[in-house]
Design an enzyme around this catalytic site. Sequence first.
Site, PDB file in Angstrom:
ATOM      1  CB  SER A   4      -0.971  -0.021   1.144  1.00 48.59           C
ATOM      2  OG  SER A   4      -0.204  -0.005   2.189  1.00 48.59           O
ATOM      3  CE  LYS A  40      -2.606   0.926   5.505  1.00 48.82           C
ATOM      4  NZ  LYS A  40      -2.231   0.664   4.451  1.00 48.82           N
TER       5      LYS A  40
END
Length: 823
Positions: free
Chosen positions: A698, A741
């Site tokens: 990611s 996140k």
Amino acid sequence: MARTDTDDMVGLLEEDENLAQIPLQLPLLPVRDVVVFPHMILPLFVGREKSVRAVDASMRKNRFLMLATQKDAGEEDPGTEGIYKIGVAARILRVLKLPDGRVKVLVQGLAKARIKQFARKNLFFSVKLELITEPTFSDESSSIEVAALMRNVREQCEKILSMRGEMSEDVASILEGLDHPGRLADLVASNLSLKIDEAQDLFEIIDPLKRLHRVNELLTREVELSTMQARIQSNVRDEISKTQKDYFLREQVRAIHKELGENDEKSQEMEEYAEKIAAAKMPAEAEQEARKQLKRLEQMNPEAAEAPMLRTYLDWLTDAPWSKASRDRLDINAAKKVLDSDHYGLEKVKDRILEFLAVRKLNPRMKGPILCLAGPPGVGKTSLGQSIAKAMSRKFVRVSLGGIRDEAEIRGHRRTYIGAMPGRIIQGLKQAGTNNPVFMMDEIDKVGQDFRGDPTSALLEALDPEQNFAFSDHYLNLPFDLSKVLFITTANMTDTIPSALLDRMEVINLSGYTTPEKTAIAKTYLIPRQTKENGLKKKDITISESAIVRLATEYTSEAGLRNLEREIGSLCRKVSRRIAEGKKGPYSINAGGLVKYLGLPKYLPEMDQEGDQVGLATGLAWTMAGGEPLYVEATTMPGKGELTLTGQLGEVMQESARAAVTYARSKAESLGIDPELFESQDIHIHVPAGAIPKDGPSAGAAMATALVSVLTNRPIRNDVAMTGEITIRGRILPIGGLKEKAIGALRAGIRTLLVPEKNRKEISELPAQVRRKLKFITVTQVEQVFDQALLPALETPKSKAKPKKGAKKSSAKTKARQPSSRA
């Protein structure tokens, strides 16, 4: 080395040598484990080099040898201080060399001698000696005393030998044939089982009469020991006979009681077990097995070794809650109040429990679900299980699985093993006393495996709703119904849980708390609890909301609440000390006063970029402790187009960096990059902190942005963070852990978050305060990331077209993160 052979006969020969012929300097042979008396003849095994040389020297001359016992039998090379000074001058009768290099020597003791001086010590010991002459006596009264003493010694010897069954006519004639008290004393002493120091003390007694007195004392002790040994053996035989007799008598008494209609102790015990089996309301198969084992116990001798094992087994069978169940509280509103009062937030978990109660109310026969609460440490997973049990009015059982490596911990041991017990599941149900408790298995992600088995495989049956109605424990060896149990497991991460086990559980993810949530929890739960635990009253201390916010952001860095509660507890302890010292309160603590109580802040804000910089992009990483920023640096330098990756990057993350380079090269013209740069410039991509391993796809979007930024000299906005996997054609693929996140980005001061379009559905599930404070922009192509994150090129761009002149790139240092991050 010199050792005696205890299997060879030790005899006594008449003196046939003229003692005057014995030289006064002889080779010395140190012996161990034996004291050689005069007139003894015995074999010695000689293995030590010095001892072999001493034997050889004696054989070359006159076959005379000095034998002295060493003090420490275990010492291989004794010195002069390790050898007794009084020994025996001996003669070698025969020498036999063995194949292994040792020598077997047959020696005869001749006379006692005292070592006066050690003459030579190199190859072997050679000693100067002095022969010892025993005193004589001729007084008539003394002769009578000696005769009486010798007769007593002979009689005690015969008594001992008779007890041992070793008495014979030859031995009696030898004893009667000795008329010298010294010789009789030496003969008896050489055949007594004496310790080396005792034998040496007896050997050094020069006076024959005193030596015979000492031998008489030792014989008296030996007679007493032999008598006691015979008595003990007789008692053992009598005890065995008594046990057999008692068994038959008990059987007769049992028969008599049976005829009289009375119950003895064993019959009463059997009746109690029968009543317990009936009261347990076991399934037919279990009851049949219990009655079978009870019949075996009834026919068995109570003293038999297997009887305690059968009693323990029957105790477990009758104590297991086969049919005992607690009644569920099916009041949905009351259960909701209990859950809300114990825990702040966690709406998804609470809704799942209330749904279970609702279905249970409509369908009482439903199977218990298997829930897995997955989230970072300190978010309340374990305490949530207690609240669930309280809300449902069920018993609560907790088992910690962290570090378990033995399958028997789950399924138990076979009854054939000594000390066997059921596994932790059956033990927990017995502890609860019901067959439908809330059973919490903590740290299921930390279960290990080794040669003792795989505990996770043993959990498959217990945690499978389609199989656990017939769970088989190795100890019980009977199917037990676990379908009514509400199993709740906890884990920090699901990656380490085997897929077969994870598939059997309903995973509920618990993300970390935002700062407003931490503030609310601290005010509602943590501060009152710490105030009470530290002996304070509510009026003694007041912590402002701004102080709580600063505690959560500058004094702790976590997704959970454990460290925040510790810091609050530290504040309460300091106030408690002041009050205990007589300083009156109340104390009010605000944000500015925290330094006074706790010192300087431990954590600086994560957003350490001073401004928009070229080649420094902000990504996002997921860790076991929650989400956090992940900075990516890129720079170029004159070279040959090589790519350098640093920062302990895993293979997947390195592939993302290569994909970003491939995309930039393929789109160089549209991005405004001089293609020659890839041939004349080396590219270096670095991800601080370098000591922490990182992996995951990611960070691809952040790597591509940092790379394009440094190649086009366009700064990156410092208030924008991005996450997403990149392909070589520039597509942005979805990622995991968006909630963690996003919370990490909010803690770091980020205001805009670029996420993949396919993660849009997860944005609506984020907490309201996160959606309110963060601006989410969804992207499908990496060009959209560039449009949002990159600013126009600097007014004085650095020369990219002429790489031979070099180009200086911006870089920024970042602080260390929490360990083991995954982009």
